[in-house]
Design a protein around this motif. Structure first.
Motif, PDB file in Angstrom:
ATOM      1  N   LEU A 122      19.225  37.616  16.291  1.00 36.44           N
ATOM      2  CA  LEU A 122      18.617  36.350  16.721  1.00 36.44           C
ATOM      3  C   LEU A 122      19.673  35.393  17.275  1.00 36.44           C
ATOM      4  N   ASN A 123      20.841  35.361  16.656  1.00 31.74           N
ATOM      5  CA  ASN A 123      21.938  34.545  17.189  1.00 31.74           C
ATOM      6  C   ASN A 123      22.322  34.994  18.589  1.00 31.74           C
ATOM      7  N   ALA A 130      11.150  33.671  16.383  1.00 28.41           N
ATOM      8  CA  ALA A 130      12.035  34.014  15.264  1.00 28.41           C
ATOM      9  C   ALA A 130      11.232  34.563  14.089  1.00 28.41           C
ATOM     10  N   VAL A 173      11.658  38.414  12.769  1.00 28.32           N
ATOM     11  CA  VAL A 173      12.043  38.694  11.381  1.00 28.32           C
ATOM     12  C   VAL A 173      11.015  39.604  10.729  1.00 28.32           C
ATOM     13  N   ILE A 183      16.139  30.413  12.640  1.00 26.14           N
ATOM     14  CA  ILE A 183      16.521  31.688  12.025  1.00 26.14           C
ATOM     15  C   ILE A 183      16.426  31.574  10.503  1.00 26.14           C
ATOM     16  N   ASP A 184      17.016  30.524   9.958  1.00 20.74           N
ATOM     17  CA  ASP A 184      17.015  30.340   8.499  1.00 20.74           C
ATOM     18  C   ASP A 184      15.600  30.211   7.949  1.00 20.74           C
ATOM     19  N   GLU A 235      19.814  28.036  14.792  1.00 19.16           N
ATOM     20  CA  GLU A 235      20.114  28.415  13.404  1.00 19.16           C
ATOM     21  C   GLU A 235      18.984  28.001  12.448  1.00 19.16           C
ATOM     22  N   LYS A 261      19.753  38.300  11.512  1.00 13.70           N
ATOM     23  CA  LYS A 261      20.373  37.023  11.879  1.00 13.70           C
ATOM     24  C   LYS A 261      21.311  37.198  13.068  1.00 13.70           C
TER      25      LYS A 261
END
Length: 156
Positions: free
Chosen positions: A85-86, A63, A67, A95-96, A92, A82
């Motif tokens: 990646l989802n 991830a 990014v 990702i965050d 999650e 996002k």
């Protein structure tokens, strides 16, 4: 025979994973589509588990790399990153955390450069509001947040 095929797949895909960051969903697709190996879903899952255990697949690391590459090189916004990646099944939380690593000023610089580039290509457009909406739609398609887009467009 079964162990030999799994060993061959592990050798092949551990090399593949060592060259680049990958996620389990991408490797699953590759393994299932590898006609030469002809693996079952159970064998595929076993191989993926081993690759994760040995550190060849790490979705948090994936991830972060995804990014970094996609905002810098592809010039994508947070929303598009996002979403992608989802779609790969990344948690999650990963990702965050990865999205938080994007430096705000660098992110805005990318947005501004894309906006100026698009704005200059719309020179022939006479109506200001049409030009503004075309530019905003372009940036939204790149995955940038609408509040950032309109704040930056107003500064032009």
């Amino acid at each position: 025979m079964d162990k030999l095929v799994i060993k061959e797949a592990l050798v092949k895909y551990s090399r593949y994973c060592a060259m680049r960051e990958v996620c389990s969903s991408d490797i699953r697709k590759k393994l299932l589509n590898d006609k030469k190996l002809g693996l079952s879903k159970a064998q595929t899952n076993k191989i993926i588990d081993i690759l994760i255990d040995e550190g060849f697949i790490n979705e948090e690391r994936f991830a972060a790399a995804f990014v970094n590459d996609h905002y810098k090189f592809n010039k994508w916004g947070r929303i598009k990153i996002k979403y992608m990646l989802n779609s790969k099944g990344i948690k999650e939380q990963y990702i965050d955390n990865a999205l938080k690593s994007i430096p705000s000023e660098e992110y805005l610089d990318i947005l501004r450069s894309l906006m100026k580039e698009k704005w200059s290509k719309l020179e022939k457009e006479e109506d200001y509001y049409t030009k503004k909406m075309k530019c905003a739609n372009f940036l939204a398609g790149r995955g940038f947040e609408s509040d950032l887009i309109f704040n930056e467009i107003e500064k032009l």
